[in-house]
Structure formats: C-alpha cells, structure tokens
Write an enzyme that holds these catalytic residues in place. Structure first.
Site, PDB file in Angstrom:
ATOM      1  N   LYS A 274      42.278  44.110  43.978  1.00  0.00           N
ATOM      2  CA  LYS A 274      43.708  43.843  43.825  1.00  0.00           C
ATOM      3  C   LYS A 274      44.550  44.698  44.789  1.00  0.00           C
ATOM      4  O   LYS A 274      44.092  45.742  45.283  1.00  0.00           O
ATOM      5  CB  LYS A 274      44.128  44.123  42.382  1.00  0.00           C
ATOM      6  CG  LYS A 274      43.566  43.141  41.344  1.00  0.00           C
ATOM      7  CD  LYS A 274      44.123  43.473  39.950  1.00  0.00           C
ATOM      8  CE  LYS A 274      43.692  42.466  38.903  1.00  0.00           C
ATOM      9  NZ  LYS A 274      44.280  42.762  37.570  1.00  0.00           N
TER      10      LYS A 274
ATOM     11  N   TYR B  19      45.870  32.898  36.990  1.00  0.00           N
ATOM     12  CA  TYR B  19      46.215  33.527  35.705  1.00  0.00           C
ATOM     13  C   TYR B  19      46.862  32.545  34.733  1.00  0.00           C
ATOM     14  O   TYR B  19      47.631  32.957  33.869  1.00  0.00           O
ATOM     15  CB  TYR B  19      47.141  34.723  35.954  1.00  0.00           C
ATOM     16  CG  TYR B  19      46.397  35.966  36.405  1.00  0.00           C
ATOM     17  CD1 TYR B  19      45.286  36.441  35.703  1.00  0.00           C
ATOM     18  CD2 TYR B  19      46.818  36.697  37.519  1.00  0.00           C
ATOM     19  CE1 TYR B  19      44.615  37.593  36.104  1.00  0.00           C
ATOM     20  CE2 TYR B  19      46.143  37.850  37.921  1.00  0.00           C
ATOM     21  CZ  TYR B  19      45.047  38.295  37.209  1.00  0.00           C
ATOM     22  OH  TYR B  19      44.383  39.438  37.593  1.00  0.00           O
TER      23      TYR B  19
ATOM     24  N   PHE C 157      54.591  39.505  30.564  1.00  0.00           N
ATOM     25  CA  PHE C 157      54.326  40.180  31.841  1.00  0.00           C
ATOM     26  C   PHE C 157      53.829  39.212  32.923  1.00  0.00           C
ATOM     27  O   PHE C 157      53.405  39.636  33.991  1.00  0.00           O
ATOM     28  CB  PHE C 157      53.310  41.317  31.646  1.00  0.00           C
ATOM     29  CG  PHE C 157      52.004  40.893  31.011  1.00  0.00           C
ATOM     30  CD1 PHE C 157      50.976  40.329  31.763  1.00  0.00           C
ATOM     31  CD2 PHE C 157      51.794  41.063  29.646  1.00  0.00           C
ATOM     32  CE1 PHE C 157      49.780  39.934  31.179  1.00  0.00           C
ATOM     33  CE2 PHE C 157      50.599  40.670  29.048  1.00  0.00           C
ATOM     34  CZ  PHE C 157      49.590  40.103  29.825  1.00  0.00           C
TER      35      PHE C 157
ATOM     36  N   ARG D 101      31.439  43.196  34.934  1.00  0.00           N
ATOM     37  CA  ARG D 101      32.471  43.533  33.934  1.00  0.00           C
ATOM     38  C   ARG D 101      32.237  44.938  33.378  1.00  0.00           C
ATOM     39  O   ARG D 101      33.168  45.693  33.150  1.00  0.00           O
ATOM     40  CB  ARG D 101      32.450  42.536  32.772  1.00  0.00           C
ATOM     41  CG  ARG D 101      33.203  41.257  32.982  1.00  0.00           C
ATOM     42  CD  ARG D 101      34.675  41.397  33.265  1.00  0.00           C
ATOM     43  NE  ARG D 101      35.504  41.833  32.162  1.00  0.00           N
ATOM     44  CZ  ARG D 101      36.821  41.631  32.105  1.00  0.00           C
ATOM     45  NH1 ARG D 101      37.451  40.982  33.071  1.00  0.00           N
ATOM     46  NH2 ARG D 101      37.525  42.088  31.112  1.00  0.00           N
TER      47      ARG D 101
ATOM     48  N   THR E 131      40.164  46.197  30.388  1.00  0.00           N
ATOM     49  CA  THR E 131      41.400  45.779  31.064  1.00  0.00           C
ATOM     50  C   THR E 131      42.410  46.922  31.180  1.00  0.00           C
ATOM     51  O   THR E 131      42.979  47.165  32.245  1.00  0.00           O
ATOM     52  CB  THR E 131      42.044  44.612  30.269  1.00  0.00           C
ATOM     53  OG1 THR E 131      41.074  43.583  30.117  1.00  0.00           O
ATOM     54  CG2 THR E 131      43.282  44.079  30.970  1.00  0.00           C
TER      55      THR E 131
ATOM     56  N   ARG F  28      37.821  50.940  36.520  1.00  0.00           N
ATOM     57  CA  ARG F  28      39.195  51.014  36.003  1.00  0.00           C
ATOM     58  C   ARG F  28      39.470  52.356  35.326  1.00  0.00           C
ATOM     59  O   ARG F  28      40.569  52.895  35.438  1.00  0.00           O
ATOM     60  CB  ARG F  28      39.425  49.856  35.035  1.00  0.00           C
ATOM     61  CG  ARG F  28      39.557  48.510  35.759  1.00  0.00           C
ATOM     62  CD  ARG F  28      39.468  47.352  34.809  1.00  0.00           C
ATOM     63  NE  ARG F  28      39.948  46.104  35.388  1.00  0.00           N
ATOM     64  CZ  ARG F  28      39.919  44.940  34.752  1.00  0.00           C
ATOM     65  NH1 ARG F  28      39.430  44.852  33.518  1.00  0.00           N
ATOM     66  NH2 ARG F  28      40.382  43.849  35.331  1.00  0.00           N
TER      67      ARG F  28
ATOM     68  N   ASN G  83      44.999  47.953  37.626  1.00  0.00           N
ATOM     69  CA  ASN G  83      43.605  48.109  37.164  1.00  0.00           C
ATOM     70  C   ASN G  83      42.576  47.689  38.217  1.00  0.00           C
ATOM     71  O   ASN G  83      41.459  47.315  37.900  1.00  0.00           O
ATOM     72  CB  ASN G  83      43.386  47.438  35.809  1.00  0.00           C
ATOM     73  CG  ASN G  83      43.624  45.951  35.841  1.00  0.00           C
ATOM     74  OD1 ASN G  83      43.931  45.392  36.887  1.00  0.00           O
ATOM     75  ND2 ASN G  83      43.476  45.305  34.702  1.00  0.00           N
TER      76      ASN G  83
ATOM     77  N   HIS H 165      39.819  42.407  39.689  1.00  0.00           N
ATOM     78  CA  HIS H 165      39.585  41.313  38.755  1.00  0.00           C
ATOM     79  C   HIS H 165      38.095  41.010  38.763  1.00  0.00           C
ATOM     80  O   HIS H 165      37.458  41.080  39.811  1.00  0.00           O
ATOM     81  CB  HIS H 165      40.349  40.052  39.192  1.00  0.00           C
ATOM     82  CG  HIS H 165      39.852  38.832  38.477  1.00  0.00           C
ATOM     83  ND1 HIS H 165      40.280  38.513  37.204  1.00  0.00           N
ATOM     84  CD2 HIS H 165      38.925  37.910  38.807  1.00  0.00           C
ATOM     85  CE1 HIS H 165      39.632  37.424  36.805  1.00  0.00           C
ATOM     86  NE2 HIS H 165      38.811  37.039  37.757  1.00  0.00           N
TER      87      HIS H 165
ATOM     88  N   GLU I 181      37.064  29.923  38.655  1.00  0.00           N
ATOM     89  CA  GLU I 181      37.661  30.797  39.658  1.00  0.00           C
ATOM     90  C   GLU I 181      37.015  30.624  41.036  1.00  0.00           C
ATOM     91  O   GLU I 181      37.714  30.619  42.057  1.00  0.00           O
ATOM     92  CB  GLU I 181      37.557  32.255  39.186  1.00  0.00           C
ATOM     93  CG  GLU I 181      38.433  32.504  37.966  1.00  0.00           C
ATOM     94  CD  GLU I 181      38.225  33.865  37.320  1.00  0.00           C
ATOM     95  OE1 GLU I 181      39.031  34.205  36.442  1.00  0.00           O
ATOM     96  OE2 GLU I 181      37.265  34.579  37.675  1.00  0.00           O
TER      97      GLU I 181
HETATM   98  P1  IDP Z   1      40.945  41.210  32.618  1.00  0.00           P
HETATM   99  O1  IDP Z   1      41.538  41.409  34.003  1.00  0.00           O
HETATM  100  O2  IDP Z   1      40.270  42.455  32.119  1.00  0.00           O
HETATM  101  O3  IDP Z   1      40.043  40.007  32.551  1.00  0.00           O
HETATM  102  P2  IDP Z   1      42.984  39.652  31.233  1.00  0.00           P
HETATM  103  O4  IDP Z   1      43.275  39.715  29.772  1.00  0.00           O
HETATM  104  O5  IDP Z   1      42.321  38.438  31.756  1.00  0.00           O
HETATM  105  O6  IDP Z   1      42.157  40.968  31.600  1.00  0.00           O
HETATM  106  O7  IDP Z   1      44.358  39.881  31.968  1.00  0.00           O
HETATM  107  C1  IDP Z   1      44.478  39.650  33.353  1.00  0.00           C
HETATM  108  C2  IDP Z   1      45.314  40.747  33.961  1.00  0.00           C
HETATM  109  O8  IDP Z   1      46.620  40.722  33.357  1.00  0.00           O
HETATM  110  C3  IDP Z   1      44.808  42.162  33.693  1.00  0.00           C
HETATM  111  O9  IDP Z   1      43.805  42.562  34.586  1.00  0.00           O
HETATM  112  C4  IDP Z   1      46.071  42.960  33.890  1.00  0.00           C
HETATM  113  O10 IDP Z   1      46.352  43.100  35.281  1.00  0.00           O
HETATM  114  C5  IDP Z   1      47.123  42.049  33.280  1.00  0.00           C
HETATM  115  N1  IDP Z   1      47.374  42.349  31.866  1.00  0.00           N
HETATM  116  C6  IDP Z   1      46.619  42.004  30.799  1.00  0.00           C
HETATM  117  N2  IDP Z   1      47.162  42.439  29.653  1.00  0.00           N
HETATM  118  C7  IDP Z   1      48.295  43.081  29.992  1.00  0.00           C
HETATM  119  C8  IDP Z   1      49.327  43.745  29.230  1.00  0.00           C
HETATM  120  O11 IDP Z   1      49.291  43.851  27.999  1.00  0.00           O
HETATM  121  N3  IDP Z   1      50.354  44.296  29.950  1.00  0.00           N
HETATM  122  C9  IDP Z   1      50.442  44.200  31.309  1.00  0.00           C
HETATM  123  N4  IDP Z   1      49.506  43.583  32.056  1.00  0.00           N
HETATM  124  C10 IDP Z   1      48.449  43.027  31.406  1.00  0.00           C
HETATM  125 MG    MG Z   2      40.470  38.045  32.607  1.00  0.00          MG
END
Ligand code: IDP
Ligand code: MG
Length: 173
Positions: free
Chosen positions: A23, A63, A71, A104, A110, A121, A135, A138, A149
């Site tokens: 990212k 996304y 967000f 993962r 996350t 992370r 973070n 992805h 994807e």
């Molecule tokens: P992941 O990246 O671990 O798979 P996802 O739930 O798919 O997590 O969310 C995608 C991305 O959205 C996360 O990597 C993060 O950048 C962002 N994100 C997820 N939850 C939150 C939140 O509660 N606040 C702000 N950003 C979030």
């Molecule tokens: Mg995800």
C-alpha cells in the site's frame, strides 16, 4: 499417469494463488524491501508483479465489500495514494503451498495495534489521528477473494504459468 504427471497433479492440489498489494503508506515510508523480506521466507513464487496507478473505479471495485463503511472514501483515497503523495501501489500474485493463509499470517491482523507484534502489520503498521489504518499491505483472505482480486487486477497473460492455476485465471478476459 507418469511420475511427472503425478507430481504436477499434487502441485495443483496443494498450491494456491493469493493477491498482495504493498500500500502507499509502505511505499512512502520506504518499506517495500522490508515487506518483501518478510514474505520471501515463505518461498512462494511471484507469478505476477506490477506497478499500478490505481483509478477510483479500481479502488472502489477492490473494496466494494466496504462501501457502506464510514471510512470508505478515506480508504479509497488511501489506496489511490492521495494521502501519501504516492501515485502507485505494487501488486503481486504469489503462488505456492497454502499461500493465502500463510501470507495472511505473516501480514497480521487488520488493526495494526491488534496485530501480532512480529507480523508485518504489527511491526510497521500504525493508526493515524484521523483513524486511517496505515497497515502496509493488502492480502486476500480466502480463495473466493483471491480469485476475484486476481481477475480484477491482472490479465491472464500477465501471470506466469497460468496453466497451473485454477481454470478461472486462464479463461478470464
Ligand atoms: P484486511 O485488509 O485485513 O483484509 P478488511 O476488513 O478487508 O481488512 O478491510 C480492508 C481495509 O480497510 C483494511 O486493510 C484497512 O485499511 C481498512 N479498514 C478496515 N477496518 C477499518 C476501520 O475500522 N477503520 C479504518 N479503516 C479500516
Ligand atoms: Mg480484506
């Protein structure tokens, strides 16, 4: 069946492909090498790699499952590099035994503060004052997500030996 055919059948069963993005926050902070050096010991094959200038449409499609979240717009801005003055991301398809779950695990949870400290992370991620999760990367969570994807980000001709991947890669587009 020859021994070679047996071996390649076993390879097909045991391996999967996963999709990874480094990212913009990681690129801005000079962490590309650090991220790759955490992934490299998994000994997965890099079967696709490219620099991508992320359009709004691509960010939204990537996304789409989060479009109801408060967000969401910030997340799109983040993936597009608008928040880090970084107009590209690095995208990879990694292939090998249990690739999705193992990447993962190395990536970590996350939320960077909840991620295992030795994970990518947990080591490098952070939350900004505005609630942005920087973070770092992805990584696909399961086979359906990986399939979707990889199709979204890569053309089959951009992937090495797509014959060993599930049929969906070689028939796309
Ligand atoms: P992941 O990246 O671990 O798979 P996802 O739930 O798919 O997590 O969310 C995608 C991305 O959205 C996360 O990597 C993060 O950048 C962002 N994100 C997820 N939850 C939150 C939140 O509660 N606040 C702000 N950003 C979030
Ligand atoms: Mg995800």
């Amino acid at each position: 069946m020859t021994t070679n055919q047996h071996l390649s059948a076993r390879r097909r069963q045991a391996n999967d492909a996963t999709f990874v993005i480094i990212k913009p926050d990681a690129i801005r902070r000079g962490l590309i090498g650090a991220v790759l050096s955490r992934l490299e010991p998994l000994q997965l094959e890099i079967i696709g790699a490219k620099v991508v200038h992320v359009s709004r449409e691509l960010a939204k499609a990537h996304y789409h499952h989060l479009k109801v979240k408060p967000f969401f717009n910030q997340l799109l801005d983040h993936l597009q590099g608008k928040l880090h003055d970084t107009p590209y991301v690095l995208a990879f398809v990694l292939w090998g035994p249990d690739a999705i779950a193992r990447v993962r695990q190395v990536a970590g949870a996350t939320h960077p503060e909840k991620a295992e400290p030795m994970s990518i992370r947990g080591s490098f991620g952070r939350i900004t004052k505005t609630g942005l999760m920087e973070n770092i990367l992805h990584a696909s969570t399961d086979q359906n997500e990986a399939e979707r994807e990889i199709r979204l980000w890569f053309k089959s001709e951009e992937l090495l030996h797509s014959d060993v991947l599930p049929r969906w890669v070689s028939v796309q587009r």
